[in-house]
Design an enzyme around this catalytic site. Structure first.
Site, PDB file in Angstrom:
ATOM      1  N   TRP A 122      28.699  45.350  41.908  1.00 57.74           N
ATOM      2  CA  TRP A 122      28.460  44.024  41.518  1.00 57.74           C
ATOM      3  C   TRP A 122      28.165  43.043  42.833  1.00 57.74           C
ATOM      4  CZ3 TRP A 122      27.058  43.436  37.266  1.00 57.74           C
ATOM      5  CH2 TRP A 122      27.532  44.073  35.965  1.00 57.74           C
ATOM      6  N   ASP A 193      33.871  36.559  44.267  1.00 57.10           N
ATOM      7  CA  ASP A 193      33.506  36.927  43.028  1.00 57.10           C
ATOM      8  C   ASP A 193      34.810  37.507  42.467  1.00 57.10           C
ATOM      9  OD1 ASP A 193      32.724  37.941  40.452  1.00 57.10           O
ATOM     10  OD2 ASP A 193      31.237  39.185  41.223  1.00 57.10           O
ATOM     11  N   LYS A 219      36.461  38.766  31.304  1.00 54.56           N
ATOM     12  CA  LYS A 219      37.492  39.759  31.555  1.00 54.56           C
ATOM     13  C   LYS A 219      39.066  39.186  31.433  1.00 54.56           C
ATOM     14  CE  LYS A 219      33.717  41.687  33.203  1.00 54.56           C
ATOM     15  NZ  LYS A 219      32.853  41.815  34.278  1.00 54.56           N
TER      16      LYS A 219
HETATM   17  C1  PLP Z   1      31.201  41.639  34.767  1.00 58.39           C
HETATM   18  C2  PLP Z   1      31.303  41.323  36.194  1.00 58.39           C
HETATM   19  C3  PLP Z   1      30.016  40.569  36.653  1.00 58.39           C
HETATM   20  C4  PLP Z   1      28.893  40.194  35.688  1.00 58.39           C
HETATM   21  O1  PLP Z   1      29.134  38.969  34.945  1.00 58.39           O
HETATM   22  P1  PLP Z   1      27.992  38.654  33.842  1.00 58.39           P
HETATM   23  O2  PLP Z   1      28.794  37.601  33.155  1.00 58.39           O
HETATM   24  O3  PLP Z   1      27.660  39.876  33.094  1.00 58.39           O
HETATM   25  O4  PLP Z   1      26.838  38.130  34.382  1.00 58.39           O
HETATM   26  C5  PLP Z   1      30.003  39.957  37.947  1.00 58.39           C
HETATM   27  N1  PLP Z   1      30.706  40.348  38.796  1.00 58.39           N
HETATM   28  C6  PLP Z   1      31.999  41.163  38.275  1.00 58.39           C
HETATM   29  C7  PLP Z   1      33.005  41.316  39.413  1.00 58.39           C
HETATM   30  C8  PLP Z   1      32.267  41.521  37.002  1.00 58.39           C
HETATM   31  O5  PLP Z   1      33.257  42.166  36.741  1.00 58.39           O
END
Ligand code: PLP
Length: 389
Positions: A122, A193, A219
């Protein structure tokens, strides 16, 4: 049960199906979207019987919805101990929306630089997106074969950076920072993030010099369609002219989160989830549970004499996502493992991803997965291993 297409005979679980046999209750270990705690799901259902209209069809400017938005902010602030000098937004566009929003808002010109610490899928994607709008200085720990098994050295950041970007839990690779770095008061602000770990451990806002932290909801804090973005109040108002309004921190803050139609139902779901987190004991309790749950699975792996293995060394192992292989990645035994798990309702250990089928399965242990549910997976893993002796 999923219908496989007439031309194939592949078992539904091997096709990424998430529905167990008819009479079995599902335990969903998916990396996201995933389940919410049972009490939260019950409370969401109850909103449909409430005297007021469901938030699915409440105007985002109605007094009823304004109250929901206030609650969502209140519980988020309480759950995460957000200091007063931060703004809380519920935006659109998921994690990927923020991959673009961060450089567009924080780099005032395409010539501006920012350090990107890349330790997995990511953060690598985020750096690629940032290169469209500015000059990311990438510090990566990627191995020659494309895997990630360590972290880059954060102290090597470029001092001219507008910010230092990192992902606190690399969901795919299973690498977690249990605490955010403290690079000192003279370092650029940290942008994090936290899509797959926010709310599961304490945050030291000031010590870590956090400028922006965000999480897609799917999540730990809700369902897909909402992105929580927390922005320090000196961090907005520097966006590039091309920054779309829907991604613009300043526009959304000035419009009180109603620059355009907000995702009303998603915001109520996150309000309910954040309230639940607060009631359960907030970040310290979520962290305690995460440690217990992940230790249960890592212990099985570590005590399996190599029957199961996991790629990361102990100091960086993710508590959220436990990657593991079965019998060295043997395809037949792995498929048998998945099918027998599915028969017991254990699902989501291999979902379809844009990153192909690797040898690792993955057990994701977000807030919506209880200790008892993790116990079921643990028992199953032991039982399966014994059956192969
Ligand atoms: C799932 C995830 C994303 C992607 O998110 P989307 O909502 O699908 O754009 C980005 N960063 C991390 C750490 C993730 O687990």
């Amino acid at each position: 049960m999923c219908q496989s297409t007439p031309t194939t005979t592949v078992h539904p679980v091997l096709d990424g199906c998430l529905t167990p046999p008819a009479d079995v209750k599902a335990i969903n270990f998916s990396p996201g979207p995933c389940n919410l705690p049972e009490q939260v799901e019950d409370e969401i259902k109850a909103t449909f019987d409430a005297p007021r209209a469901s938030s699915m069809y409440l105007s985002h400017r109605s007094p009823e919805f304004v109250k929901i938005l206030q609650d969502a902010r209140k519980y988020t602030k309480e759950a995460l101990c957000v200091p007063d000098n931060y703004e809380i937004l519920f935006m659109h566009g998921g994690g990927h929306g923020q991959f673009a929003a961060v450089p567009l808002n924080l780099m005032s010109s395409p010539e501006d630089k920012a350090t990107y610490l890349v330790n997995g899928t990511w953060s690598k994607r985020a750096a690629a997106e940032a290169s469209k709008y500015g000059k990311p200085v990438v510090i990566s720990s990627e191995n020659e074969d494309g895997t990630f098994t360590s972290n880059p050295d954060a102290a090597k950041y470029d001092p001219d950076s507008k910010y230092i970007y990192m992902c606190s839990n690399e969901t795919v690779n299973g690498i977690e920072a249990y605490r955010l770095p403290k690079l000192g008061p003279d370092s650029p602000p940290l942008v994090v993030d936290g899509s797959s770990d926010l709310t599961t451990k304490p945050i030291e806002w000031e010590e870590s010099n956090i400028g922006v932290i965000y999480a897609c909801a799917s999540k730990n804090i809700g369902h897909p369609g909402l992105t929580l973005v927390i922005i320090r109040n000196d961090m907005y108002g520097k966006q590039q002219n091309i920054c779309p309004g829907v991604l613009c921190y300043e526009d959304n803050i000035k419009a009180d989160n109603a620059w355009n139609t907000s995702c009303t139902f998603n915001i109520e779901v996150t309000a309910i989830m954040m309230k639940w987190i607060c009631q359960e004991g907030a970040m310290p309790e979520m962290e305690k549970r995460s440690i217990i749950k992940s230790s249960m699975i890592y212990d099985v792996i570590d005590n399996s004499n190599g029957f199961y293995s996991t790629p990361q060394e102990k100091s960086i192992r993710s508590r959220m996502n436990v990657p593991f292989d079965v019998a060295g990645g043997d395809v037949e035994i792995t498929n048998e493992f998945l099918i027998k798990a599915w028969e017991q309702g254990i699902i989501g250990l291999r979902t379809k991803t844009p990153f192909g089928v690797g040898k690792y399965l993955r057990a994701s242990l977000y807030n919506g997965i209880s200790i008892q549910q993790t116990e079921k997976l643990k028992e199953y893993m032991i039982e399966f291993m014994e059956s192969k002796k």
